[in-house]
Design an enzyme around this catalytic site. Structure first.
Site, mmCIF file in Angstrom:
data_model
loop_
_atom_site.group_PDB
_atom_site.id
_atom_site.type_symbol
_atom_site.label_atom_id
_atom_site.label_comp_id
_atom_site.label_asym_id
_atom_site.label_seq_id
_atom_site.Cartn_x
_atom_site.Cartn_y
_atom_site.Cartn_z
ATOM 1 N N HIS A 163 0.837 -1.200 0.000
ATOM 2 C CA HIS A 163 0.000 0.000 0.000
ATOM 3 C C HIS A 163 0.873 1.252 0.000
ATOM 4 C CE1 HIS A 163 -3.163 -2.571 2.244
ATOM 5 N NE2 HIS A 163 -3.644 -2.320 1.039
ATOM 6 N N CYS A 248 -2.094 0.839 10.019
ATOM 7 C CA CYS A 248 -3.181 -0.069 9.589
ATOM 8 C C CYS A 248 -4.136 -0.442 10.712
ATOM 9 C CB CYS A 248 -2.652 -1.420 9.101
ATOM 10 S SG CYS A 248 -1.240 -1.409 8.079
#
Length: 258
Positions: A163, A248
């Site tokens: 990501h 996250c």
């Protein structure tokens, strides 16, 4: 007054089955992961954040990575449509939680796929990582939802990590930090500071110059402390085995209307 609420989600008992894309699979210690998760949540609370637990999704191994299910800007929540089909059931509980907190809710629609970990907000600029999990259709939808609210949406190529926020995050002054071998185009960020460790690329802004960081990046913590920031260090080794990082594990909601 900005709000200080943080969505978190208890790890699934199936955590060890979580997806890995760019690294070798290692054995995950579930008990240790739970302890680390509790310590992470405690660190948020110690620094003034109210933690809001999203209902657990025990059948979804990656559900602890709550950031991937939603993107927020101002009072608007954009429910993601994860690039990995096995993760799509994670969004329902998160949608419920943000709606309960009073967010106005939008969705990424097919053919768009978006993981929240591909979004980095720096003031009113929203960087969207065009990664293996987030496609061009989703970038267009992010623009359509957030630009009318005053955001500037900038798409950034991501090919070396899972990501965008696996590669870069931002300091309180807006400087973007990243570990150069993993950043496709550092020049896309107006101010970029290289850091010496991969996990040093990830900071969560706790407020007042405090940065929540992983214990696996001691040299970066030293560098940032030397620049006048205050690292708050947590061990998240079990989540790092699943390509997880400090960002996250929570969604920080700063702009809820009181």
């Amino acid at each position: 007054m900005p709000s200080k609420k943080a969505l978190i989600r208890r790890p699934s008992p199936r955590l060890a089955e979580g997806l890995v894309t760019h690294i070798e699979r290692e054995k995950v210690d579930i008990d240790l992961a739970l302890e680390q998760w509790e310590a992470y949540a405690e660190a948020l609370r110690t620094h003034g954040w109210e933690t809001v637990e999203v209902d657990p999704a025990d059948d979804c191994p990656d559900s602890v990575f709550v950031e991937d299910a939603v993107v927020t800007y101002k009072n608007v929540a954009l429910i993601a449509r994860p690039g990995a089909e096995s993760r799509r059931e994670e969004t329902a509980g998160v949608e419920e939680a943000v709606a309960r907190l009073g967010c106005s809710v939008n969705w990424i629609w097919e053919p768009g796929t978006l993981d929240g970990g591909d979004i980095l907000k720096v003031d009113d600029t929203i960087y969207v990582g065009r990664s293996g999990r987030t496609n061009a259709a989703a970038v267009q939808q992010v623009r359509a939802v957030f630009e009318p609210l005053g955001a500037r949406v900038v798409a950034v190529p991501v090919t070396r990590v899972l990501h965008l926020k696996s590669a870069v995050t931002a300091l309180p002054d807006g400087t973007v930090i990243g570990h150069v071998p993993l950043v496709d185009k550092p020049a896309m960020f107006p101010r970029f500071l290289p850091v010496p460790e991969e996990s040093g690329s990830h900071v969560v802004l706790l407020g007042g110059g405090k940065l929540l960081m992983a214990a696996s990046a001691p040299k970066t913590a030293e560098l940032l402390a030397d620049l006048g920031h205050e690292p708050v260090v947590v061990d998240i080794s079990e989540f790092e085995k699943l390509e997880g990082c400090v960002t996250c594990l929570s969604v920080r909601l700063r702009d809820l209307y009181a």
